[in-house]
Motif scaffolding. Structure first.
Motif, short mmCIF file in Angstrom:
data_model
loop_
_atom_site.label_atom_id
_atom_site.label_comp_id
_atom_site.label_asym_id
_atom_site.label_seq_id
_atom_site.Cartn_x
_atom_site.Cartn_y
_atom_site.Cartn_z
N HIS A 213 34.86 -4.72 -25.50
CA HIS A 213 36.12 -5.32 -25.93
C HIS A 213 35.87 -6.67 -26.62
CE1 HIS A 213 39.27 -2.60 -24.59
NE2 HIS A 213 38.58 -2.38 -23.49
N GLY A 214 34.87 -7.40 -26.13
CA GLY A 214 34.54 -8.67 -26.78
C GLY A 214 34.05 -8.46 -28.20
N MET A 215 33.26 -7.41 -28.42
CA MET A 215 32.81 -7.10 -29.78
C MET A 215 33.99 -6.75 -30.68
SD MET A 215 30.13 -4.15 -31.06
CE MET A 215 31.17 -2.84 -30.38
N ALA A 216 34.90 -5.93 -30.18
CA ALA A 216 36.07 -5.56 -30.97
C ALA A 216 36.92 -6.78 -31.30
CB ALA A 216 36.90 -4.52 -30.21
N TRP A 217 37.04 -7.71 -30.35
CA TRP A 217 37.84 -8.92 -30.59
C TRP A 217 37.16 -9.81 -31.62
CZ3 TRP A 217 36.61 -14.12 -29.35
CH2 TRP A 217 37.66 -15.02 -29.58
N PRO A 396 35.71 2.34 -36.76
CA PRO A 396 35.72 2.98 -35.44
C PRO A 396 34.35 3.49 -35.02
CG PRO A 396 37.61 3.70 -36.72
CD PRO A 396 36.73 2.93 -37.65
N GLU A 397 33.61 4.03 -35.98
CA GLU A 397 32.26 4.50 -35.69
C GLU A 397 31.35 3.33 -35.32
OE1 GLU A 397 29.06 7.63 -37.64
OE2 GLU A 397 30.27 6.38 -38.97
N TYR A 398 31.53 2.19 -35.99
CA TYR A 398 30.74 1.00 -35.69
C TYR A 398 30.99 0.54 -34.25
CZ TYR A 398 28.80 -3.72 -36.11
OH TYR A 398 28.07 -4.87 -35.92
N LEU A 399 32.26 0.43 -33.88
CA LEU A 399 32.60 -0.02 -32.53
C LEU A 399 32.03 0.94 -31.48
CD1 LEU A 399 36.32 -1.11 -33.03
CD2 LEU A 399 34.31 -2.58 -32.89
N GLN A 400 32.09 2.21 -31.78
CA GLN A 400 31.60 3.22 -30.84
C GLN A 400 30.09 3.15 -30.68
OE1 GLN A 400 32.73 7.30 -31.82
NE2 GLN A 400 30.65 7.93 -31.33
N ILE A 401 29.35 3.24 -31.80
CA ILE A 401 27.90 3.29 -31.75
C ILE A 401 27.32 1.97 -31.26
CG2 ILE A 401 25.80 3.66 -33.08
CD1 ILE A 401 27.44 6.16 -32.71
N ARG A 402 27.78 0.85 -31.82
CA ARG A 402 27.25 -0.44 -31.40
C ARG A 402 27.67 -0.77 -29.97
NH1 ARG A 402 24.75 0.83 -35.23
NH2 ARG A 402 24.49 -0.34 -37.17
N GLY A 403 28.80 -0.25 -29.56
CA GLY A 403 29.21 -0.44 -28.17
C GLY A 403 28.23 0.21 -27.21
N PHE A 404 27.79 1.43 -27.54
CA PHE A 404 26.75 2.07 -26.73
C PHE A 404 25.49 1.20 -26.69
CE2 PHE A 404 28.61 6.47 -27.84
CZ PHE A 404 29.40 6.45 -26.71
N GLY A 405 25.14 0.62 -27.84
CA GLY A 405 23.95 -0.22 -27.89
C GLY A 405 24.04 -1.40 -26.95
N LEU A 406 25.19 -2.09 -26.93
CA LEU A 406 25.36 -3.23 -26.03
C LEU A 406 25.23 -2.82 -24.57
CD1 LEU A 406 28.34 -5.09 -27.74
CD2 LEU A 406 25.95 -5.82 -27.67
N ILE A 407 25.86 -1.70 -24.22
CA ILE A 407 25.80 -1.23 -22.83
C ILE A 407 24.38 -0.86 -22.46
CG2 ILE A 407 26.62 0.52 -21.21
CD1 ILE A 407 29.19 0.68 -22.87
#
Length: 461
Positions: A213-217, A396-407
């Motif tokens: 959520h921080g990345m999206a913000w 949306p693809e960026y948030l999804q893929i990069r979100g996996f990377g952060l986790i």
């Protein structure tokens, strides 16, 4: 007569309960496979069982099926695996590199479990339970081809689950203050502090939600409430006082700031305002003594890291003892580990310890050896590198893929002091699935492009 009834009652219960449970499982499986669109519900069930397990904590409810204790997560993974097998007949699964790695890892896990059951009996199953959960949920996620809309829905469910965990924590804190939740229950979860109302895997889940959520913000492309979600989740992670989760969050958060550095100037006023408001609010609360218990607990938690005898040093000495035993074993054990059920017996500071090593890498090395650990690390790194560097074509693809990377960055750090939960398996599996299915889509698109007839152009003489 009483002895006879005591003997027969468990058998009667098993005869009645086993078909009932089997019927429920079949009904759920049918509900899954009635339409391919319902496969996404498997991820919803994973989140629900995760929250339910954290709420019940200990003792967790189970069904006694002829002496076999079936927990909710056991039934969950059985259903997921049945769905994977049945769906593979309807829709063949592409056997690409990431999936083959995951299958090979599972083969070693189940081989170790099989040998352990033959040598140690039921204790092998108890010891292997969490590792089987991790792999099975990862396999389910890895074989599902969720589209962007479904991934967005899963992310929304994960956010709801995170708020559910916060409700559980607040319930326990309020219950502790008012007396309807025993102090012993909260300390059993937190071990050293009543502020640890949730175990580390729940704190990590909240930290992961805060990072995404921080990345999206920061990018300004999430929902209007993304920043608020990140703030709430991060604040609860701080109060929960799991130092290892703090470290994992800081490492992933530092990478996030570097990754999104070009967006920082736009959000800097908000960041500065938050720091000022939080600082003033904390100062006022501290002046009136409202935060003294929390500050004392935080100070004790941080000070214990450098103590000569602490949970940190105990774990490190335990790793050393367990690894010494493994290193002095046969070549077969070096390559494939001790079977499940072997136990974690070692001496720490002259005392016998039996608890797990609290290190996922050491866990895997001891149970599936160098080969199994290598497969795990390779699969995780493939998912991590692709998620951080892979090409994306939309926000949306960026948030999804990069979100996996952060986790996954946070997970790699978290695995040092703790073992993985099945939510980690889900994230790894989903990341691996994205690699495979996007590769298939690109190949299909290339075939379509190559199959188009070339326009005829008349040359001038």
């Amino acid at each position: 007569m009483g002895d006879l009834s005591d003997l027969l009652l468990p058998s009667v219960f098993a005869v009645v309960a086993a078909p009932l449970v089997l019927g429920v499982v079949i009904a759920i499986v049918w509900f899954f496979i009635a339409s391919s669109n319902k496969r996404i519900l498997g991820m919803a069930y994973v989140l629900m069982i995760f929250a339910f397990d954290l709420f019940t904590h200990y003792p967790r409810p189970y069904l006694n099926l002829g002496g076999l204790q079936a927990y909710p997560a056991d039934i969950l993974v059985v259903v997921l695996m049945v769905v994977v097998v049945l769906e593979s007949f309807k829709r063949p699964v592409p056997l690409q590199g990431p999936l083959l790695l995951w299958l090979a890892l599972g083969g070693l896990l189940f081989a170790s479990l099989a040998m352990g059951l033959s040598q140690y009996g039921k204790s092998a199953g108890t010891e292997a339970r969490d590792y089987v959960y991790y792999w099975c949920v990862g396999l389910y996620a890895c074989t599902c081809d969720f589209d962007d809309g479904e991934m967005k829905k899963i992310a929304k469910w994960a956010t709801w689950c995170a708020y559910g965990l916060i409700v559980i924590a607040i319930y326990r804190w309020v219950g502790l203050a008012l007396g309807f939740v025993p102090r012993s229950f909260v300390l059993d979860i937190g071990i050293t502090s009543v502020f640890r109302a949730l175990p580390s895997e729940a704190a990590f889940f909240l930290a992961a939600a805060a990072l995404v959520h921080g990345m999206a913000w920061l990018r300004g492309t999430g929902t209007p409430r993304s920043g608020l979600h990140a703030l709430i989740f991060a604040a609860i992670v701080l109060v929960l006082q799991h130092r290892s989760v703090w470290l994992a969050t800081v490492v992933a958060g530092a990478y996030l700031l570097v990754q999104e550095r070009k967006h920082l100037p736009r959000q800097f006023p908000w960041l500065l305002g938050f720091v000022l408001v939080a600082g003033i609010g904390t100062g006022i609360a501290a002046t009136f003594g409202y935060l003294d218990p929390l500050f004392d607990a935080l100070d004790a938690s941080l000070s214990s890291v450098t103590a000569s005898r602490s949970t940190v040093t105990d774990r490190m000495f335990g790793w050393e003892s367990l690894l010494d035993e493994w290193a002095n074993s046969s070549t077969k054990t070096l390559l494939f580990g001790f079977p499940y059920g072997h136990g974690w017996h070692r001496f720490v500071d002259g005392k016998i310890a039996e608890y797990s090593p609290h290190n996922f890498y050491v866990d895997m090395l001891l149970r599936v050896g160098v080969v199994g650990l290598g497969l795990l690390v390779l699969a995780t790194l493939i998912a991590l590198v692709y998620s951080l560097l892979g090409r994306v074509e939309s926000e949306p693809e960026y948030l999804q893929i990069r979100g996996f990377g952060l986790i996954l960055i946070a997970s790699v750090v978290y695995y040092v002091p703790y073992s993985a939960s099945y939510t980690h398996g889900a994230v790894t599996g989903l990341a691996l699935a994205q690699i495979m299915h996007r590769s298939i889509r690109r190949r299909r698109q290339a075939k379509i492009t190559n199959a188009r007839p070339t326009a005829y152009v008349k040359r001038s003489v």
